[in-house]
Design an enzyme around this catalytic site. Structure first.
Site, mmCIF file in Angstrom:
data_model
loop_
_atom_site.group_PDB
_atom_site.id
_atom_site.type_symbol
_atom_site.label_atom_id
_atom_site.label_comp_id
_atom_site.label_asym_id
_atom_site.label_seq_id
_atom_site.Cartn_x
_atom_site.Cartn_y
_atom_site.Cartn_z
ATOM 1 N N TYR A 9 0.840 -1.200 0.000
ATOM 2 C CA TYR A 9 0.000 0.000 0.000
ATOM 3 C C TYR A 9 0.875 1.250 0.000
ATOM 4 O O TYR A 9 0.663 2.183 -0.783
ATOM 5 C CB TYR A 9 -0.937 -0.023 1.216
ATOM 6 C CG TYR A 9 -1.775 1.208 1.390
ATOM 7 C CD1 TYR A 9 -2.815 1.506 0.506
ATOM 8 C CD2 TYR A 9 -1.547 2.092 2.446
ATOM 9 C CE1 TYR A 9 -3.593 2.649 0.668
ATOM 10 C CE2 TYR A 9 -2.319 3.229 2.615
ATOM 11 C CZ TYR A 9 -3.332 3.501 1.719
ATOM 12 O OH TYR A 9 -4.101 4.629 1.885
ATOM 13 N N GLU A 31 -11.384 6.185 5.945
ATOM 14 C CA GLU A 31 -10.785 6.980 7.028
ATOM 15 C C GLU A 31 -11.751 7.104 8.199
ATOM 16 O O GLU A 31 -11.342 7.047 9.362
ATOM 17 C CB GLU A 31 -10.349 8.359 6.530
ATOM 18 C CG GLU A 31 -9.168 8.335 5.583
ATOM 19 C CD GLU A 31 -7.888 7.734 6.154
ATOM 20 O OE1 GLU A 31 -7.727 7.644 7.391
ATOM 21 O OE2 GLU A 31 -7.031 7.350 5.333
ATOM 22 N N TRP A 39 -4.669 1.282 10.941
ATOM 23 C CA TRP A 39 -4.930 1.319 9.508
ATOM 24 C C TRP A 39 -4.870 -0.089 8.928
ATOM 25 O O TRP A 39 -5.618 -0.429 8.021
ATOM 26 C CB TRP A 39 -3.960 2.252 8.788
ATOM 27 C CG TRP A 39 -4.161 2.229 7.307
ATOM 28 C CD1 TRP A 39 -3.279 1.833 6.354
ATOM 29 C CD2 TRP A 39 -5.356 2.592 6.588
ATOM 30 N NE1 TRP A 39 -3.836 1.922 5.102
ATOM 31 C CE2 TRP A 39 -5.130 2.393 5.215
ATOM 32 C CE3 TRP A 39 -6.610 3.052 6.976
ATOM 33 C CZ2 TRP A 39 -6.081 2.636 4.236
ATOM 34 C CZ3 TRP A 39 -7.563 3.295 5.994
ATOM 35 C CH2 TRP A 39 -7.293 3.093 4.648
#
Length: 192
Positions: A9, A31, A39
């Site tokens: 990522y 988010e 995350w």
């Protein structure tokens, strides 16, 4: 050692400019779901999120009813949090409403800060700033929910509005935003 999913990522997507209503709505939604979690948790569930939320098509998500909320609450592939699921629906509706003002893409990118940080260490990477606080406030004013200064700062990093790759990182500057010219409204938003 970093997980391969996180490394991929970082190396291929994070911090690269993202444009388009659907792609930005996905990032806004993820988010909002990430708040209070790592995350990695959200990233590992991203494909399941895409399936559960109909590819993050804001027109579809905006039409979700109570049965859809219950369906999502029962889906073990995603983060099952009623407030965050309902926020996705609300934010889809706000995304559609922004079309009258040029759309989500224009709304976000017109508010890109004039400068991007240049951290040398992880400790120097901000988690929020005056610009993200101002943008979070503006997003709330047009109907978005569950997005505060910290989640908005993370959004700005993720979609390439800011480049917080460390000075020695091979990805620093890859987004092209470092030193880029921005509009007057972005300068004003970033200085508030």
């Amino acid at each position: 050692m970093e997980h391969p999913l996180v490394r991929a990522y970082h190396d291929t997507e994070w911090g690269m400019p993202v444009h388009g209503e659907q792609a930005l709505f996905e990032r806004v939604t993820l988010e909002a779901f990430q708040g209070g979690l790592s995350w990695f948790t959200v990233l590992a569930k991203r494909d399941a999120f895409r399936t559960a939320f109909h590819g993050f098509d804001p027109e579809v998500v905006a039409e979700y009813g109570d049965a859809d909320v219950e369906r999502l609450l029962a889906d073990p592939g995603i983060v099952r949090n009623r407030r965050k699921i309902e926020a996705a629906r609300t934010n889809a509706r706000a995304t559609l409403a922004l079309r009258e003002r040029g759309g989500l893409d224009r709304f976000l990118w017109d508010r890109r800060p004039a400068r991007t940080p240049a951290p040398r260490t992880a400790a120097q990477v901000p988690t929020k700033d005056a610009g993200s606080a101002a943008l979070a406030k503006e997003l709330r004013s047009v109907g978005f929910v569950h997005l505060g200064p910290t989640s908005v700062y993370a959004l700005m990093e993720a979609v390439g509005m800011l480049d917080t790759h460390l000075a020695g990182c091979h990805r620093r500057g890859a987004s092209g935003v470092h030193g880029a010219q921005v509009s007057a409204s972005a300068t004003a938003a970033g200085s508030q």
